[in-house]
Write a protein that holds these residues in place. Structure first.
Motif, mmCIF file in Angstrom:
data_model
loop_
_atom_site.group_PDB
_atom_site.id
_atom_site.type_symbol
_atom_site.label_atom_id
_atom_site.label_comp_id
_atom_site.label_asym_id
_atom_site.label_seq_id
_atom_site.Cartn_x
_atom_site.Cartn_y
_atom_site.Cartn_z
ATOM 1 N N PRO A 32 0.202 -3.265 1.767
ATOM 2 C CA PRO A 32 -0.094 -2.521 0.534
ATOM 3 C C PRO A 32 -0.567 -3.384 -0.634
ATOM 4 N N GLU A 36 -4.169 -2.940 -2.367
ATOM 5 C CA GLU A 36 -4.319 -2.638 -3.794
ATOM 6 C C GLU A 36 -5.369 -3.528 -4.437
ATOM 7 N N ILE A 39 -8.835 -2.472 -3.090
ATOM 8 C CA ILE A 39 -9.213 -1.182 -3.677
ATOM 9 C C ILE A 39 -9.631 -1.361 -5.130
ATOM 10 N N ILE A 103 -12.794 2.692 0.036
ATOM 11 C CA ILE A 103 -11.570 2.861 -0.756
ATOM 12 C C ILE A 103 -10.584 3.744 -0.014
ATOM 13 N N ARG A 104 -11.066 4.856 0.505
ATOM 14 C CA ARG A 104 -10.188 5.773 1.252
ATOM 15 C C ARG A 104 -9.627 5.087 2.493
ATOM 16 N N ARG A 107 -6.850 2.780 1.570
ATOM 17 C CA ARG A 107 -5.638 3.537 1.221
ATOM 18 C C ARG A 107 -4.915 3.994 2.476
ATOM 19 N N ALA A 112 -1.058 4.753 2.432
ATOM 20 C CA ALA A 112 -1.076 5.698 1.296
ATOM 21 C C ALA A 112 -2.094 6.795 1.569
ATOM 22 N N ARG A 113 -1.850 7.584 2.540
ATOM 23 C CA ARG A 113 -2.800 8.638 2.925
ATOM 24 C C ARG A 113 -3.014 9.549 1.773
#
Length: 113
Positions: A32, A36, A39, A103-104, A107, A112-113
């Protein structure tokens, strides 16, 4: 089945669909904290692309505007911007479609769906 990246005008490949495919299958996994950072950089890049497209549009409008009272240095800047915008516009527009996919995917890859 492996989704193919799409190629822009100058030959660069976009892999948004591939990243999404890998992430949704669970084959792309990113911690994560790292996701981050990636992203945030992708979102910043997306803003730069949007700004370049806005600038190109304003330059096109200025170039097409009636009247000849534009200072020579401004006119040169407008012509250069219009020219650069015409060359790269399809690449910038393609980036507007592809960057949100990256980006998606990140995630999803970070959980982080």
């Amino acid at each position: 089945m492996r989704p193919e990246g799409e190629t822009g005008a100058s030959g660069e490949r976009f892999a948004g669909d591939l990243f999404l495919h890998l992430a949704t299958k669970g084959w792309l996994v990113v911690p994560p904290e790292q996701a981050e950072r990636v992203i945030a950089e992708l979102e910043q890049t997306l803003e730069v692309v949007r700004a370049k497209l806005r600038r190109a549009e304003v330059s096109r409008k200025l170039h097409a505007a009636p009247g000849g009272d534009i200072a020579p240095e401004v006119e040169r800047l407008v012509v250069d911007s219009v020219f650069a915008g015409q060359i790269a516009s399809d690449t910038w527009e393609r980036a507007l479609v592809e960057l949100p996919k990256y980006i998606r995917a990140f995630r999803i890859a970070a959980g982080a769906r």
